[in-house]
Design a protein around this motif. Structure first.
Motif, PDB file in Angstrom:
ATOM      1  N   ASN A 193      50.926  41.016  43.298  1.00  0.00           N
ATOM      2  CA  ASN A 193      49.785  40.317  44.312  1.00  0.00           C
ATOM      3  C   ASN A 193      48.456  41.057  44.350  1.00  0.00           C
ATOM      4  O   ASN A 193      47.497  40.642  44.684  1.00  0.00           O
ATOM      5  CB  ASN A 193      50.628  40.073  45.459  1.00  0.00           C
ATOM      6  CG  ASN A 193      51.768  38.835  45.461  1.00  0.00           C
ATOM      7  OD1 ASN A 193      51.503  38.144  44.636  1.00  0.00           O
ATOM      8  ND2 ASN A 193      52.638  38.873  46.106  1.00  0.00           N
ATOM      9  N   SER A 194      48.883  42.537  44.703  1.00  0.00           N
ATOM     10  CA  SER A 194      47.725  43.151  45.029  1.00  0.00           C
ATOM     11  C   SER A 194      46.590  43.120  43.986  1.00  0.00           C
ATOM     12  O   SER A 194      45.444  42.997  44.190  1.00  0.00           O
ATOM     13  CB  SER A 194      47.991  44.522  45.437  1.00  0.00           C
ATOM     14  OG  SER A 194      48.736  44.505  46.460  1.00  0.00           O
ATOM     15  N   TYR A 195      47.331  43.061  42.661  1.00  0.00           N
ATOM     16  CA  TYR A 195      46.435  43.212  41.525  1.00  0.00           C
ATOM     17  C   TYR A 195      45.648  41.914  41.403  1.00  0.00           C
ATOM     18  O   TYR A 195      44.343  41.753  41.138  1.00  0.00           O
ATOM     19  CB  TYR A 195      47.210  43.599  40.239  1.00  0.00           C
ATOM     20  CG  TYR A 195      46.365  43.601  38.864  1.00  0.00           C
ATOM     21  CD1 TYR A 195      46.505  42.404  38.166  1.00  0.00           C
ATOM     22  CD2 TYR A 195      45.386  44.650  38.806  1.00  0.00           C
ATOM     23  CE1 TYR A 195      45.709  42.400  36.874  1.00  0.00           C
ATOM     24  CE2 TYR A 195      44.726  44.392  37.527  1.00  0.00           C
ATOM     25  CZ  TYR A 195      44.856  43.352  36.675  1.00  0.00           C
ATOM     26  OH  TYR A 195      43.944  43.311  35.472  1.00  0.00           O
ATOM     27  N   THR A 196      46.373  40.767  41.696  1.00  0.00           N
ATOM     28  CA  THR A 196      45.549  39.651  41.569  1.00  0.00           C
ATOM     29  C   THR A 196      44.484  39.557  42.817  1.00  0.00           C
ATOM     30  O   THR A 196      43.194  39.232  42.552  1.00  0.00           O
ATOM     31  CB  THR A 196      46.488  38.522  42.093  1.00  0.00           C
ATOM     32  OG1 THR A 196      47.545  38.521  41.134  1.00  0.00           O
ATOM     33  CG2 THR A 196      45.872  37.089  42.184  1.00  0.00           C
ATOM     34  N   ASP A 197      44.654  40.147  43.977  1.00  0.00           N
ATOM     35  CA  ASP A 197      43.763  40.129  44.817  1.00  0.00           C
ATOM     36  C   ASP A 197      42.455  41.038  44.579  1.00  0.00           C
ATOM     37  O   ASP A 197      41.117  40.653  44.649  1.00  0.00           O
ATOM     38  CB  ASP A 197      44.296  40.751  46.226  1.00  0.00           C
ATOM     39  CG  ASP A 197      45.186  39.889  46.963  1.00  0.00           C
ATOM     40  OD1 ASP A 197      45.925  40.390  47.679  1.00  0.00           O
ATOM     41  OD2 ASP A 197      45.225  38.687  46.498  1.00  0.00           O
ATOM     42  N   VAL A 198      42.751  42.019  43.558  1.00  0.00           N
ATOM     43  CA  VAL A 198      41.705  42.895  43.268  1.00  0.00           C
ATOM     44  C   VAL A 198      40.807  42.087  42.216  1.00  0.00           C
ATOM     45  O   VAL A 198      39.605  42.066  42.222  1.00  0.00           O
ATOM     46  CB  VAL A 198      42.178  44.268  42.577  1.00  0.00           C
ATOM     47  CG1 VAL A 198      41.312  45.040  41.771  1.00  0.00           C
ATOM     48  CG2 VAL A 198      42.791  44.919  43.435  1.00  0.00           C
ATOM     49  N   MET A 199      41.571  41.405  41.265  1.00  0.00           N
ATOM     50  CA  MET A 199      40.860  40.519  40.410  1.00  0.00           C
ATOM     51  C   MET A 199      40.060  39.477  41.214  1.00  0.00           C
ATOM     52  O   MET A 199      38.839  38.973  40.503  1.00  0.00           O
ATOM     53  CB  MET A 199      42.030  39.748  39.482  1.00  0.00           C
ATOM     54  CG  MET A 199      42.446  40.785  38.608  1.00  0.00           C
ATOM     55  SD  MET A 199      41.544  41.294  37.383  1.00  0.00           S
ATOM     56  CE  MET A 199      41.640  42.924  37.340  1.00  0.00           C
ATOM     57  N   CYS A 200      40.279  39.179  42.333  1.00  0.00           N
ATOM     58  CA  CYS A 200      39.387  37.867  42.681  1.00  0.00           C
ATOM     59  C   CYS A 200      38.276  38.594  43.360  1.00  0.00           C
ATOM     60  O   CYS A 200      37.443  37.353  43.455  1.00  0.00           O
ATOM     61  CB  CYS A 200      40.476  37.473  44.049  1.00  0.00           C
ATOM     62  SG  CYS A 200      41.482  36.197  43.247  1.00  0.00           S
TER      63      CYS A 200
END
Lengths: 775, 144
Positions: free
Chosen positions: B110-117
């Protein structure tokens, strides 16, 4: 030259400037060089500068003496204030703000230049680019603000000074000053801390157009610029920096207006946005942000895609890493796009960062999106920003937010759903004891003599009857708690009678029956956000029950139909539940329903319970008898009557009654009249009871809440807003009731189990005997 | 492809087999962790290819004791975009349950996804998000 009267502030300011310009300490300043730069920093058109120079006599002399310099500065202030340049105006213009020179680093310069060039241009140019500090370009514009500023100047000066002193805090751009200014000081001095020549700059800044936001900045300097261009907020931290003046090219209005102006505007903005309270967005700032948002996304309720936002903020010339961090902070819902509030927060952070404030690790509260509606120009910047956010979260969640759930800051969602969930949540909480009680109550209601639950059941019935009107709720109640069904199963006996009310009973039945067939829809309250969660459950349960219960079929059908009618709020649904129960009880089935509904409306049930307890078994028995009789009559239950009567005897009897009654109706309802099935249903029921318990509890609570709400406001569940406290109180009561009911329920179910077992054994014996009879 | 190595020791996030993010709690022996991660990368690749049709679900790569002398476990996780998360945990710590590991990977994901966003993040860059760091730190503190 005429005598020049300068105020003390002006005197000091001018002397500082003169010293600055007089780098050689020759007591006279060359016409070119620093002075020119300074004048350029005043963001005045060249012709004006020339005019000033002429007026002050520098042209004559070829250099700026101190007096000439002072006169020139004064004229600059005059010009910046928008007054015509006249020699007389030097002394006639009262309260002339100190000439404002915007110092700036390259960016600032360009920005200033840009801003000078015309507000519209500046701002316009910013579309997509950080708009030039608003008002910057309005040097020539009416100096109304100046007037306003001037009076304030002193005050502002005082104020800005203090805020300025606290560099660590948000730039003391006196927000109040900004507000005063109708115009955003486009010429905002890039009060970045960058400004090297501090003192000089501030005065120049002041001279700027009306936007006198620069208090903070100015304040830092001795003569705090009266004008407070929030745009030109001098960074408070470094007072000197406040006067970020464009050393030279400020005058080049043609300079990069776009980016520069944008950045300048940003900076200015940031500075102005300083925080009275750190991270607070003032109205001006917010307005600016909104305007910028519009340039990117005309729809204020829409989103700015990440790429567009990236371009926009990249113009601020902040390092990507910082921009990335700002994004992380401001993209509240982590959807890769910025809503208006998010955008304002991000912009605010950029401004702050440009002004030298360190980015926080977490989004400041004032920038956090809130669910409040921002529309009205809130005074404090925060509110607006936050308010705006409120809208955005609503928007965001629906549209984006794939990862919303994962966000820690899904406040909007929470907030949004909080309302719904506020009521719902309490409801879902199921307490086993309450369940038991509920069940007991239901059992009682159903006419079985549940000695234990009798009282509560009785109470329930009465309550239910009172709340009959809330049929829908009742339905929900029943639907909600499959467990109710269990209890209801016990009270099945009474159900048949209550078919009319069905609603409640059905629930109970349904609860029971479905359980038998399949574990009642477990998800009980998972939908806190669903207003009709309970209704959903009910539908589920109803549907299940319909299949199972013949008897309850009617009820269920009715029930099923009803849930939709339930008002969106979960409470209503729940409240109806108890209400439903009541009616049911009235019919005799209430007990049955009571459990379910009771779970929902704890409050009413609770009261009922207490009453029931008082009444003890007598009432229950009566009810049970009635119910049993009814059941017997209604249902083709073989043993309905007998068991019904026997139920009255005692707890065990009640159990039996329940069982029989339940079995009778249950059979019917469940559709499992056969003897064999009973055991299964029992087990299943028990099982489902357990499963339902939590659901029931939840339902109970929900219904309790609903009931409470409904009780308080029978009219409408819609008024969510009503009386939160009352609701909460009712919730509490309902919860208590729930626990009691749950306990009752469990006990009753245990009894039911026993009774069913006995029944099975009896049936077996009967079977054994039968062949003989035939023989 | 990215690797994240998390351990009571190290967290390494790899993308295309080059690290996107490395974090280890006990800062010493970092090299050792890097080595372990690289070796486990091979194992992960094996599993990826073995999975074949099955989409990359939350997978777990439990290596157990890679070396008899060493007491650590390496867990792996691959996202749909072939970003690998590797977590190295010392077995000396209370053995983490599988669910815990899964939840940790989920959080990482999830955190990685947030970073990607974050539009300012270019895929392939080292992850420098403070939020991500904070999350990883909190996770590692939990583990250790």
């Amino acid at each position: 030259m005429e005598g020049l009267t300068l105020s003390d502030a002006e005197q000091k300011y001018y002397s500082d400037l003169f010293s600055y310009c007089d780098s050689e300490s020759t007591k006279k300043v060359a016409a070119h060089g620093r002075v020119l730069e300074l004048f350029r920093a005043a963001q005045l058109p060249s012709d004006v500068v020339h005019q000033i120079m002429e007026l002050c006599g520098a042209t004559r002399l070829g250099y700026f003496g101190r007096s000439q310099f002072y006169i020139a500065l004064k004229l600059v202030a005059v010009a910046q204030s928008g007054f015509p340049l006249r020699v007389e105006s030097i002394n006639t213009v009262k309260d002339l703000p100190l000439p404002r020179f915007v110092a700036s680093k390259n960016e600032q310069e360009s920005r200033h230049a840009a801003s000078y060039s015309s507000d519209s241009e500046n701002q316009g140019s910013y579309s997509g680019v950080i708009p030039p500090p608003p008002g910057r370009g309005q040097v020539k514009k009416g100096s109304t603000s100046h007037d306003t500023v001037q009076p304030r100047t002193s005050a502002d000066q005082q104020e800005p000074v203090s805020p300025v002193v606290s560099p660590q805090q948000s730039p003391p751009t006196s927000p109040h000053t900004w507000r005063k200014h109708s115009r955003h000081p486009s010429g905002g001095n890039s009060e970045r801390p960058l400004a090297g020549p501090g003192p000089f700059w501030s005065p120049f800044g002041e001279a700027q157009s009306g936007s006198s936001a620069g208090d903070a900045v100015w304040s830092g300097h001795s003569p705090p610029p009266p004008q407070e261009n929030w745009v030109s907020f001098a960074d408070t931290p470094p007072t000197s920096t406040l006067l970020t003046m464009h050393p030279a090219s400020v005058q080049d209005q043609t300079t990069v207006r776009t980016v520069a102006s944008a950045t300048t505007a940003n900076e200015i903005r940031r500075q102005s946005s300083s925080y009275d309270d750190p991270w607070k967005i003032t109205d001006e700032q917010r307005q600016y942000y909104v305007n910028q948002f519009k340039t990117i996304q005309p729809d204020l309720n829409g989103f700015i895609p990440g790429s567009a936002a990236k371009e926009f903020f990249t113009k601020s010339k902040l390092p990507i890493l910082e921009l990335s961090h700002i994004w992380e902070l401001s993209d509240f819902d982590k959807d890769g796009a910025l809503t208006l509030d998010e955008f304002c927060a991000a912009f605010h952070l950029v401004v702050a960062r440009k002004n030298g404030y360190d980015l926080p690790e977490k989004l400041p509260e004032s920038l956090m999106p809130k669910l409040i509606d921002l529309e009205d120009s809130a005074d404090v910047g925060d509110q607006p920003g936050e308010v705006g956010y409120s809208g955005s979260p609503a928007e965001a969640p629906p549209s984006k937010s794939p990862s919303m759930p994962s966000l820690n800051q899904t406040w909007p969602e929470l907030n949004q759903s909080s309302e719904d969930t506020a009521i719902v949540h309490p409801v879902p909480i199921r307490m086993t004891p309450s369940k038991i009680h509920m069940q007991e109550m239901e059992l009682k209601r159903t006419g079985s003599d549940h000695t234990n639950p009798t009282s509560p059941l009785l109470v329930k019935t009465s309550d239910l009857s009172e709340e009959t009107k809330i049929n829908s709720s009742v339905k929900f109640a029943s639907g909600n708690t499959v467990a109710d069904g269990y209890s209801s199963s016990d009270s099945f006996t009474s159900d048949p009678e209550q078919i009319g009310n069905n609603v409640t009973r059905q629930r109970s039945h349904s609860g029971m029956s479905p359980d038998n067939t399949a574990p009642p829809p477990p998800p009980p309250r998972p939908q806190p956000s669903h207003s009709r969660s309970s209704s959903l459950d009910m539908n589920r349960t109803f549907s299940v029950t319909t299949d199972l219960c013949v008897h309850t079929g009617q009820q269920q059908a009715g029930v099923v139909a009803q849930p939709p009618a339930v008002p969106p709020r979960p409470q209503p649904s729940q409240a109806p539940g108890p209400v439903v129960h009541r009616p049911v009880d009235a019919d005799g089935l209430i007990t049955h329903t009571s459990t379910s509904p009771q779970q929902i409306p704890e409050q009413p049930n609770f009261a009922d319970f207490s009453q029931f307890e008082v009444f003890a078994a007598s009432n229950v028995n009566e009810e049970q008898d009635d119910e049993a009789e009814k059941h017997a009559e209604v249902l083709p239950v073989e043993k309905a009557s007998d068991p019904a009567s026997s139920l009255r005897v005692a707890k065990t009897d009640s159990k039996i009654e329940e069982k029989t009654a339940a079995s009778a109706p249950a059979n019917v309802s469940k559709g499992t009249t056969p003897l064999a099935p009973p055991p299964k249903p029992v087990r299943r029921r028990l099982k489902s009871e357990d499963e339902l318990r939590p659901e029931v509890d939840e339902h109970t609570q929900k219904t309790g809440v609903l009931a409470a709400v409904l009780a308080s406001q029978p009219s409408i569940p819609r008024s969510v807003g009503k009386d939160k406290k009352a609701i909460q109180a009712s919730i509490r009561r309902n919860k208590e009731t729930n626990t009691v009911l749950a306990r009752l329920n469990s006990e009753l179910q245990q009894q039911l189990k026993d009774v069913l077992e006995e029944r099975i054994s009896l049936e077996v014996q009967l079977e054994q005997l039968r062949p003989f009879s035939h023989l | 492809m990215g690797w994240i190595l998390v351990a009571s020791a190290a967290v390494i996030l790899f993308l295309q087999n080059y690290p996107l993010y490395i974090r280890s709690v006990p800062t010493e022996n970092e090299l050792k962790f890097h080595y372990m991660v690289h070796t486990s990368l091979d194992v992960v690749d094996e599993k990826i290819s073995a999975m074949g049709k099955a989409l990359v679900d939350q997978r777990e790569l439990y290596l157990g004791l890679l070396y008899p002398t060493e007491d650590y476990k390496v867990y792996g996780y691959v996202t749909n975009s072939k970003v690998k998360f590797v977590m190295v945990v010392d077995s000396s710590n209370t053995a983490l349950r599988d669910n815990e590991i899964r939840s940790m990977f989920r959080k990482l994901h999830n955190s990685y996804t947030d970073v990607m966003c974050n539009p300012f993040y270019n895929p392939g860059d080292r992850i420098q998000s403070r939020a991500f760091d904070g999350m990883v730190t909190s996770m590692m503190i939990q583990v250790c």
